[in-house]
Design a protein around this motif. Sequence first.
Motif, mmCIF file in Angstrom:
data_model
loop_
_atom_site.group_PDB
_atom_site.id
_atom_site.type_symbol
_atom_site.label_atom_id
_atom_site.label_comp_id
_atom_site.label_asym_id
_atom_site.label_seq_id
_atom_site.Cartn_x
_atom_site.Cartn_y
_atom_site.Cartn_z
ATOM 1 N N TRP A 1 1.119 -1.586 0.276
ATOM 2 C CA TRP A 1 -0.019 -0.017 -0.197
ATOM 3 C C TRP A 1 1.217 0.965 -0.192
ATOM 4 O O TRP A 1 0.368 2.774 -0.037
ATOM 5 C CB TRP A 1 -1.567 -0.143 0.685
ATOM 6 C CG TRP A 1 -1.907 0.882 0.920
ATOM 7 C CD1 TRP A 1 -2.182 2.200 1.065
ATOM 8 C CD2 TRP A 1 -3.244 0.694 -0.088
ATOM 9 N NE1 TRP A 1 -3.629 2.958 1.743
ATOM 10 C CE2 TRP A 1 -4.059 2.170 1.098
ATOM 11 C CE3 TRP A 1 -3.736 -0.125 -0.311
ATOM 12 C CZ2 TRP A 1 -5.645 2.685 0.009
ATOM 13 C CZ3 TRP A 1 -5.082 -0.270 -0.890
ATOM 14 C CH2 TRP A 1 -5.676 1.044 -1.050
ATOM 15 N N ILE B 1 -2.470 3.505 -5.772
ATOM 16 C CA ILE B 1 -3.932 2.959 -5.188
ATOM 17 C C ILE B 1 -4.474 2.427 -6.149
ATOM 18 O O ILE B 1 -4.962 1.268 -5.639
ATOM 19 C CB ILE B 1 -5.036 4.080 -4.565
ATOM 20 C CG1 ILE B 1 -6.422 3.810 -3.595
ATOM 21 C CG2 ILE B 1 -5.339 5.197 -5.078
ATOM 22 C CD1 ILE B 1 -6.919 4.429 -2.248
ATOM 23 N N ALA C 1 -2.317 -0.765 -5.866
ATOM 24 C CA ALA C 1 -2.206 -1.694 -4.862
ATOM 25 C C ALA C 1 -3.750 -1.940 -3.989
ATOM 26 O O ALA C 1 -3.498 -3.581 -4.102
ATOM 27 C CB ALA C 1 -2.428 -0.620 -3.493
ATOM 28 N N ARG C 2 -4.554 -1.684 -5.512
ATOM 29 C CA ARG C 2 -6.456 -2.415 -5.240
ATOM 30 C C ARG C 2 -5.808 -3.575 -5.758
ATOM 31 O O ARG C 2 -6.719 -4.303 -5.372
ATOM 32 C CB ARG C 2 -6.970 -1.568 -5.548
ATOM 33 C CG ARG C 2 -8.813 -2.254 -5.213
ATOM 34 C CD ARG C 2 -9.265 -1.184 -6.364
ATOM 35 N NE ARG C 2 -9.314 -0.887 -7.518
ATOM 36 C CZ ARG C 2 -9.840 -1.891 -8.325
ATOM 37 N NH1 ARG C 2 -10.010 -2.749 -8.047
ATOM 38 N NH2 ARG C 2 -9.427 -1.219 -9.760
ATOM 39 N N LEU D 1 -7.176 1.025 3.392
ATOM 40 C CA LEU D 1 -6.707 -0.118 3.044
ATOM 41 C C LEU D 1 -7.298 -1.131 3.842
ATOM 42 O O LEU D 1 -7.397 -2.500 3.344
ATOM 43 C CB LEU D 1 -5.489 -0.497 3.340
ATOM 44 C CG LEU D 1 -4.328 -2.006 3.645
ATOM 45 C CD1 LEU D 1 -4.517 -2.276 2.037
ATOM 46 C CD2 LEU D 1 -2.821 -1.407 3.922
#
Length: 849
Positions: free
Chosen positions: A785, A790, A793-794, A824
Motif C-alpha cells: 500500500w 492506490i 495497490a488495490r 486499505l
Amino acid sequence: MSTANLTREDTARRKTEIDVLGYRVELDLRDAAPATATDAGATTFPTRTTVEFAARTDRTWLDFLGARVDAVTVNGLDVPVRYDGARIELTGLGSVNVVTVEARGTYSRSGEGMHRFTDPVDGATYLYTQYEPADVRRVFACFEQPDLKAPFTFVVEAPESWQVLSNQRVAHRRGDRVTFEPTLPISTYITAVVAGPYHRVESDWRRGDLVVPLGIYCRASLAPHLDAEEIVEITRQGMDFYAEHFDYPYPFGKYDQVFVPEYNLGAMENPGCVTFTEAYIFRGASTEEQHQRRANTVLHEMAHMWFGDLVTMAWWDDLWLKESFADYMGALVGAEATRFDDAWVAFANRRKAWAYLQDQLPTTHPIVADIGDLEAAKLNFDGITYAKGASVLKQLVAYVGREAFFTGARRYFRAHEFGNTTLADLLAVLEESSGRDLTEWSRRWLETSGVSTLSWDGTAIVQTDPRPHRIAVGRYEPDAAGRLVRVERLELDLVEERTPVDIAPAAVVLLNDDDLTYAKVRLDESSLRTVEEALDRIVDPLARGLVWSALWNATRDAELDVDRYLSVARRHAPAETSNVLLTSVLGNAAFAIAHYLPVEQRPAAWQAWLDTVWNEVQRAAPRSDAQLSWARALAAASAFDGRYADGIRALLEPPKGHERTGRLEELAVELVHPDPDLRWALWTALVATGNADADDLDRELADDDTGSGRTAYLRALTSAPDPDVKATVWARIHRAGTQDDEAQTDGTLSNDQLDAVVSGFTAGGRADLTGPYAGAYFVSLRQVWERRSIELARRFVVGLFPDSESTDDADAWLTDNGDAPAALRRLVLEQRDHLARALRARARSDRPR
C-alpha cells in the motif's frame, strides 16, 4: 496523514479562502515517443501552469504529484520552491494573484495521470489523461478539488503528425504547438488531454441552429474493428433524448469520444472529450449484450455532460449526484431511445446485482456517503454510488412523477449551471416541482444503508430492514401453450415489517414484479418448485430476470443450496433467450462452483457443468450470441477441469486440409478462429490444467502480436500449474509499480499487465500452489500500500486475497493493524466478508441431507 491525501476539511477551508479565475496549462509531450526501438522514451515531461486567483489569505497551496518542481513565480517574482512531494506552498499573496509553476510530470503506466502506451503492432505511442478523483495533480499544478471551478486554456506541444485533443476545440495549431480555446468553468478532474496518431471518424449532431461536431477515435491498429457508425447512431439518439428532456442545449461545443488503451474505468465524462476503455472495440465476435453494455456506457457518460460537468458536486460525499443519475439515465435512454429496449432487464439483473453485493458488506454506506479524504473517495466508486443510487432514483421518479422529475432537473441545471451543489439543492428543486416533502424519503433512502429482503409467508409480505417501497406483485400461471404468463398484477405500498395482503395462490408469486423498487426478493417454496421445473417458460424477460436474480441472491445468502441453483442453471440456461440473462447465469454458475461449494464437491460439479457447456457450444447456431456466450463459459470452466482439453485443442488447431463434414471442424472455422480474445481464453484454460505450454503460446502470439495479445499471452503464461512459475510471478507482482520495477530490464508492469499476472497466478483455483503464499500476502499488505499508487495497490489487495477455509488470517491482520490506512482496511474487510459468505454457503452444502 500524508499531504497527498487531501481531506474534506482542508479543501473546505481552501474554498473559503480563494476563488480561481483561470488556468493556462502548457505541456510539452514531444519526447513521449521512443526515439529508437530499444529506447523506452522520456520518463518525464515539462509542465507549466499559470493560474490566476483571488485570495482572502496571504498563504495557500497548489497540489502537484510529479518528478520535481523547478521554479515558482508569484505575481512576477521568483520565490523559493517549497514542495513536499504533494503540495507547493504559496505565501505573500495579495487580493488577486498570478502564480506560475514550472515542473516535470511523470508518464504513467498505471492509468493515473498521463498514461503512455506504445502499440507493439506499429510502434506508435499514445497518450491520454485520467484524473478522477484527484490525479490532475500528476500532470499539472492545480487547486485539486471539484468546487474550485475555472476556465482552462491548454497549450500542448506534440509531434505535428499526432492528433491532439482536449475539452475544447483547437484555437490554432502552428507546427508542434496546439492551442485550445478556453473551456467554460469546469472542475479540475474533468479536464483532459489526448495525444497520439489516433484514427478519427468525423460526424455531427444537429438540432435547430445547434451543430455539435462528433469525433470517434481509436488507435490506428484498431481502426478495422471500430464500428463507428453504431457509436455515432447511439450518440445522436442520446443527444436527441437529452435535448428534449433537459431543455438545456449541450454546452461544451464539440463531442469527442476516444477509445484508449489500458484504461482503469469503463469511461470518463471529460466534457467534450470522453474517454472509453478499448474493451468496447470488439476485435472479434461480439454479442448483443456487449453492444447493449457499450451503448449504456455511451449514454451514461453523455448524461454527465449535465449531471456532473455542468452541475458538479461540491465534495465527494455527493458523488452520487452525478453517478446515480448517469446510471439511471443510461438505462432509461437505452430503453426508450435506442434499439436496446431490454436495457431495464440488464439493469435489474446486472447493475442491481452489483448494488446488492456492495450493500451487504460491512463497509456499506449511505448513498450520500461520509467521505473524509481522497483515499476514501477513490474506493467510493462502487455499487452503492452507481447502481443502488440509480435504483433509488427509479423509485423517486415513481414517487414524484416523471414530469415533476424532469421539470426539477431542468430547474436544477438553470439554477446551478457551472456551479457546485449538495443534496439539499437537488431536493429543493424536486420538492418545488412535485409539491412533495422529500425530507423523510431522503432520510430513509439516501441517508441510510442496507438492503431490504421481501418474502411472502402466505398471508403477508415480510421485509427485513423495513423501508417505504412501492412494489408490484405478479401472479403467473400457465397459458394454453404451457407458457408462464402474468394473470394478475397488484400494486401496493410497503412500510412496516409485515404488510398483510390477500394474494390468491398461483404457480409463481413474484414480488417486486416490474422491478419498481430496490430490494432482494425471496421466492416462496411453491413458486421455487415451479421455476425449478419451468423457469424457461416465463415469457417476460424482465420477470425471468427477476427470478434468476432471486435464486442467485438466495444462493449467495446461503438460503438456497448451491447444488439446487446449479441444477436450475444446467436445466434452464440452455433455453435462455436473453443474452443479458444468459451471460449473468453462466458467470454465476461458475463462480458458485469455484467458491460456494466445499472443495471435495467441486470436481463432480465441474464435470456436470462442463458437460452442459460443451454440449451447448456444439448445439448452438454457429456465430450466434448463444454459441459465443457458451464458448466463453467453456474457457472459464476449463481452467478448473481439463476433461475437454482435446476437444478445445481441436477447436484451436483444426486438422489442416480437413473437409468440413464434422461439427468440431465447423466450430473451428465458424466461431473460434476469427476471435483472438476467445482463442486466448481457451489457451489460458489449457495452460492452467497443464494441457498446453509456452511453445503453444508463442505460436499464438506470433499470430496476435498486439497490445491485447501480449497482455493475454502474459496471463496465459503465468497460469501454468508450476510452483516455479508461481514463485516467479509472485516476485514480479511485488516489484510491480515500485522503483525496483522501474529498474528492471523487462520493463514495468502496466495496470493491465498487473491484472494479467494476478489472474494468471490464481488461475484454476489451485490452492496447493497459491496457498503457501497466504502468510506472505498479509505480511506484505502495508508495504504494498505504501509503495504503490492506490490503483495498483488495490489490484494486489483484491486479486491476491487468499481463498481458504477460515477467516483467521484476515481477522488477525485486522486486529493487529488498526492503525493501517482506512482505505486499505476497507479492502481487506470486504475481502474477508466475501470469504465468510463463501464459507457459509459451503457449510450449507456440506450439511447432512
